[in-house]
Design a protein around this motif. Structure first.
Motif, mmCIF file in Angstrom:
data_model
loop_
_atom_site.group_PDB
_atom_site.id
_atom_site.type_symbol
_atom_site.label_atom_id
_atom_site.label_comp_id
_atom_site.label_asym_id
_atom_site.label_seq_id
_atom_site.Cartn_x
_atom_site.Cartn_y
_atom_site.Cartn_z
ATOM 1 N N MET A 278 0.799 -1.225 0.000
ATOM 2 C CA MET A 278 0.000 0.000 0.000
ATOM 3 C C MET A 278 0.835 1.280 0.000
ATOM 4 O O MET A 278 0.281 2.377 0.141
ATOM 5 N N THR A 279 2.137 1.172 -0.147
ATOM 6 C CA THR A 279 2.943 2.375 -0.318
ATOM 7 C C THR A 279 2.868 2.827 -1.771
ATOM 8 O O THR A 279 2.529 2.049 -2.661
ATOM 9 N N ASP A 280 3.184 4.088 -1.996
ATOM 10 C CA ASP A 280 3.239 4.598 -3.366
ATOM 11 C C ASP A 280 4.450 5.518 -3.497
ATOM 12 O O ASP A 280 5.244 5.658 -2.558
ATOM 13 N N ASP A 281 4.591 6.178 -4.659
ATOM 14 C CA ASP A 281 5.770 7.003 -4.907
ATOM 15 C C ASP A 281 5.859 8.188 -3.958
ATOM 16 O O ASP A 281 6.953 8.692 -3.684
ATOM 17 N N GLU A 282 4.731 8.644 -3.444
ATOM 18 C CA GLU A 282 4.732 9.790 -2.545
ATOM 19 C C GLU A 282 4.913 9.394 -1.083
ATOM 20 O O GLU A 282 5.277 10.228 -0.257
ATOM 21 N N SER A 283 4.638 8.161 -0.757
ATOM 22 C CA SER A 283 4.707 7.738 0.653
ATOM 23 C C SER A 283 5.442 6.409 0.765
ATOM 24 O O SER A 283 4.843 5.375 1.041
ATOM 25 N N LYS A 284 6.726 6.436 0.507
ATOM 26 C CA LYS A 284 7.543 5.230 0.621
ATOM 27 C C LYS A 284 7.952 5.063 2.083
ATOM 28 O O LYS A 284 9.096 5.291 2.464
ATOM 29 N N ARG A 285 6.996 4.646 2.885
ATOM 30 C CA ARG A 285 7.228 4.578 4.328
ATOM 31 C C ARG A 285 6.404 3.449 4.941
ATOM 32 O O ARG A 285 5.234 3.286 4.629
ATOM 33 N N LEU A 297 3.310 -3.532 11.534
ATOM 34 C CA LEU A 297 3.784 -2.755 10.396
ATOM 35 C C LEU A 297 2.575 -2.074 9.747
ATOM 36 O O LEU A 297 1.588 -2.744 9.406
ATOM 37 N N GLU A 298 2.667 -0.768 9.567
ATOM 38 C CA GLU A 298 1.566 -0.023 8.956
ATOM 39 C C GLU A 298 2.090 0.890 7.864
ATOM 40 O O GLU A 298 3.147 1.522 8.007
ATOM 41 N N ALA A 299 1.332 0.958 6.760
ATOM 42 C CA ALA A 299 1.680 1.827 5.634
ATOM 43 C C ALA A 299 0.397 2.409 5.066
ATOM 44 O O ALA A 299 -0.668 1.787 5.129
ATOM 45 N N GLN A 300 0.535 3.603 4.481
ATOM 46 C CA GLN A 300 -0.626 4.243 3.876
ATOM 47 C C GLN A 300 -0.177 5.081 2.692
ATOM 48 O O GLN A 300 0.714 5.927 2.814
ATOM 49 N N GLY A 301 -0.788 4.825 1.521
ATOM 50 C CA GLY A 301 -0.505 5.620 0.341
ATOM 51 C C GLY A 301 -1.519 6.728 0.196
ATOM 52 O O GLY A 301 -2.618 6.664 0.758
ATOM 53 N N SER A 302 -1.171 7.759 -0.561
ATOM 54 C CA SER A 302 -2.056 8.908 -0.719
ATOM 55 C C SER A 302 -3.333 8.544 -1.466
ATOM 56 O O SER A 302 -4.392 9.126 -1.231
ATOM 57 N N THR A 303 -3.265 7.559 -2.349
ATOM 58 C CA THR A 303 -4.446 7.141 -3.122
ATOM 59 C C THR A 303 -4.677 5.633 -3.093
ATOM 60 O O THR A 303 -5.747 5.171 -3.483
ATOM 61 N N THR A 304 -3.704 4.875 -2.595
ATOM 62 C CA THR A 304 -3.793 3.413 -2.706
ATOM 63 C C THR A 304 -4.539 2.759 -1.558
ATOM 64 O O THR A 304 -5.072 1.662 -1.694
ATOM 65 N N GLY A 305 -4.566 3.389 -0.401
ATOM 66 C CA GLY A 305 -5.180 2.768 0.766
ATOM 67 C C GLY A 305 -4.148 2.560 1.850
ATOM 68 O O GLY A 305 -3.082 3.189 1.854
ATOM 69 N N ASP A 326 12.029 3.388 4.826
ATOM 70 C CA ASP A 326 11.722 3.147 3.417
ATOM 71 C C ASP A 326 11.791 1.637 3.213
ATOM 72 O O ASP A 326 12.835 1.027 3.454
ATOM 73 N N PRO A 327 10.709 0.989 2.780
ATOM 74 C CA PRO A 327 10.727 -0.480 2.683
ATOM 75 C C PRO A 327 11.769 -1.020 1.714
ATOM 76 O O PRO A 327 12.269 -2.131 1.906
ATOM 77 N N GLU A 360 29.173 -11.497 13.924
ATOM 78 C CA GLU A 360 30.201 -10.462 13.983
ATOM 79 C C GLU A 360 30.679 -10.040 12.603
ATOM 80 O O GLU A 360 31.457 -9.085 12.487
ATOM 81 N N ASP A 361 30.217 -10.738 11.560
ATOM 82 C CA ASP A 361 30.805 -10.549 10.237
ATOM 83 C C ASP A 361 30.000 -9.668 9.289
ATOM 84 O O ASP A 361 30.471 -9.331 8.201
ATOM 85 N N TYR A 362 28.765 -9.298 9.667
ATOM 86 C CA TYR A 362 27.949 -8.527 8.742
ATOM 87 C C TYR A 362 27.055 -7.567 9.503
ATOM 88 O O TYR A 362 26.317 -7.975 10.411
ATOM 89 N N LEU A 363 27.117 -6.294 9.114
ATOM 90 C CA LEU A 363 26.336 -5.244 9.750
ATOM 91 C C LEU A 363 25.646 -4.425 8.669
ATOM 92 O O LEU A 363 26.240 -4.098 7.640
ATOM 93 N N TYR A 364 24.366 -4.082 8.905
ATOM 94 C CA TYR A 364 23.621 -3.244 7.967
ATOM 95 C C TYR A 364 22.897 -2.172 8.763
ATOM 96 O O TYR A 364 22.104 -2.470 9.654
ATOM 97 N N LEU A 365 23.198 -0.927 8.451
ATOM 98 C CA LEU A 365 22.626 0.206 9.165
ATOM 99 C C LEU A 365 21.661 0.946 8.240
ATOM 100 O O LEU A 365 21.942 1.141 7.062
ATOM 101 N N VAL A 366 20.516 1.363 8.793
ATOM 102 C CA VAL A 366 19.513 2.109 8.034
ATOM 103 C C VAL A 366 19.122 3.364 8.827
ATOM 104 O O VAL A 366 18.817 3.289 10.008
ATOM 105 N N VAL A 367 19.118 4.499 8.122
ATOM 106 C CA VAL A 367 18.664 5.744 8.733
ATOM 107 C C VAL A 367 17.128 5.770 8.675
ATOM 108 O O VAL A 367 16.545 5.559 7.603
ATOM 109 N N PRO A 368 16.444 6.036 9.788
ATOM 110 C CA PRO A 368 14.965 6.029 9.762
ATOM 111 C C PRO A 368 14.397 7.269 9.096
ATOM 112 O O PRO A 368 15.073 8.294 8.953
ATOM 113 N N LEU A 369 13.131 7.181 8.726
ATOM 114 C CA LEU A 369 12.390 8.334 8.218
ATOM 115 C C LEU A 369 11.765 9.056 9.398
ATOM 116 O O LEU A 369 11.132 8.446 10.257
#
Length: 370
Positions: A278-285, A297-305, A326-327, A360-369
């Motif tokens: 239910m995400t779209d180009d305007e709300s990739k969240r 987990l909750e998502a809402q698009g401007s027109t998709t629902g 960003d998913p 100990e061998d792999y780390l992935y960091l993500v900056v939140p919105l």
């Protein structure tokens, strides 16, 4: 030059080396590949003058040794369409003929002497890594590198070397992937601490070659001041280093966490993908509400629902934290892992970067919105 090749082997080789062919260049010869036939082997070369590859096919019937230029995109099309198991290629400095049982093609070509080979030295010191280990490290990092033209120094994978440790690092400023190999088999008198930024194109090309080969085979890695060379059993890849200062990535990794959440990769990926519908180009969240025993987990698009997905977390006692991502930054990471693997998510709060850890061998960091 006259050579007879197995259709499938030649097609695969052409598809691999074509990744180094530039889409645009002021020198048209480099939109083709160079073929060198000698003894019972055929070597294919491609380069954009920053990244180059030399790929060898062995056990071929070479009727007449020599060199030729092959228009690679048209040759790939011919090989895809023919049902023959073998094809015969007859080339000189002006024309290349491709013969199959039902068809013949003639293509104008340029003089092979105008195609310069990429630089390579054979006497450099190098160290070795198992192909499977290196392929996994590249796959787990290269996707996080920047694609934007304006982030030039981030458009590569950093080889951050220490005495007995190899670390690959990639970032686009909003996420960071760090893969580590505790030790390497060295063929060097000393492996000094140093950093080399190798282009995305070269890393993707190397990863593809390693994925097709024997995981136990050694890969020779030569890192120099301005370039890098990778040698496998079948191929040599050359790359100029990416210029500019790679960001000081160690400083952005949080030193503490308030919540440590174990999740199963496949289940978490499925939940993220379901919510992302239910995400779209305007709300990739997607907003993640972590509470004891579950995450919503909750998502809402401007027109998709809107969507709401609940995933159980039986081993998470709390505290409650709500954070948004960003998913795409999660799915690209989760897809490079084994679905049954248990990963660890470290959170400080909803404003600071989240850190996923695989041992100990792999780390992935993500900056939140925010």
């Amino acid at each position: 030059m006259i050579v007879t090749c197995q259709r499938d082997s030649l097609l695969n080789a052409c598809q691999i080396v074509s990744a180094a062919v530039p889409s645009r260049t002021p020198m048209p010869v480099y939109q083709s590949i160079k073929a060198i036939a000698e003894a019972d082997s055929l070597t294919l070369l491609a380069t954009d003058l920053d990244v180059g590859i030399r790929y060898e096919l062995r056990g071929l019937l070479i009727e007449e040794p020599g060199q030729a230029i092959w228009p690679v995109s048209r040759l790939i099309s011919i090989l895809r369409e023919t049902s023959d198991s073998e094809v015969r290629l007859d080339s000189d400095s002006r024309r290349t003929h491709v013969h199959t049982s039902a068809s013949d093609y003639e293509m104008p070509v340029e003089d092979p002497a105008s195609f310069a080979d990429f630089a390579e030295k054979t006497d450099d010191q190098y160290f070795e890594m198992a192909a499977g280990d290196l392929q996994r490290m590249i796959r787990r990092t290269v996707f996080a590198a920047a694609r934007d033209e304006g982030k030039y120094a981030m458009r590569g994978v950093l080889w951050d070397m220490e005495e007995k440790l190899t670390r690959l690092v990639a970032t686009d400023g909003k996420r960071l992937a760090v893969a580590t190999l505790p030790s390497v088999a060295q063929n060097m008198t000393e492996l000094k601490a140093q950093s080399h930024n190798v282009s995305i194109k070269a890393m993707q090309l190397l990863e593809r070659i390693l994925a097709d080969g024997d995981a136990g085979q050694p890969v020779q890695v030569t890192l120099r001041t301005n370039d890098a060379i990778f040698r496998t059993d079948k191929a040599v890849i050359y790359s100029r280093l990416v210029e500019g200062n790679f960001p000081p990535y160690r400083t952005v990794i949080p030193k503490k966490h308030n919540a440590r959440i174990p999740v199963i990769t496949g289940e978490f990926l499925s939940a993220v993908r379901q919510a992302a519908i239910m995400t779209d180009d305007e709300s990739k969240r997607i907003t993640f509400a972590f509470t004891p025993g579950k995450v919503t987990l909750e998502a809402q698009g401007s027109t998709t629902g809107k969507s709401k997905v609940v995933m159980k977390l039986p081993d998470f006692p709390g505290p409650a934290i709500t954070i948004s991502f960003d998913p795409a930054y999660l799915t690209e990471y989760l897809r490079v892992l084994d679905g049954a693997e248990v990963i660890q998510l470290d959170l400080v709060d909803g404003q600071k970067s989240a850190v996923f850890r695989n041992g100990e061998d792999y780390l992935y960091l993500v900056v939140p919105l925010v």
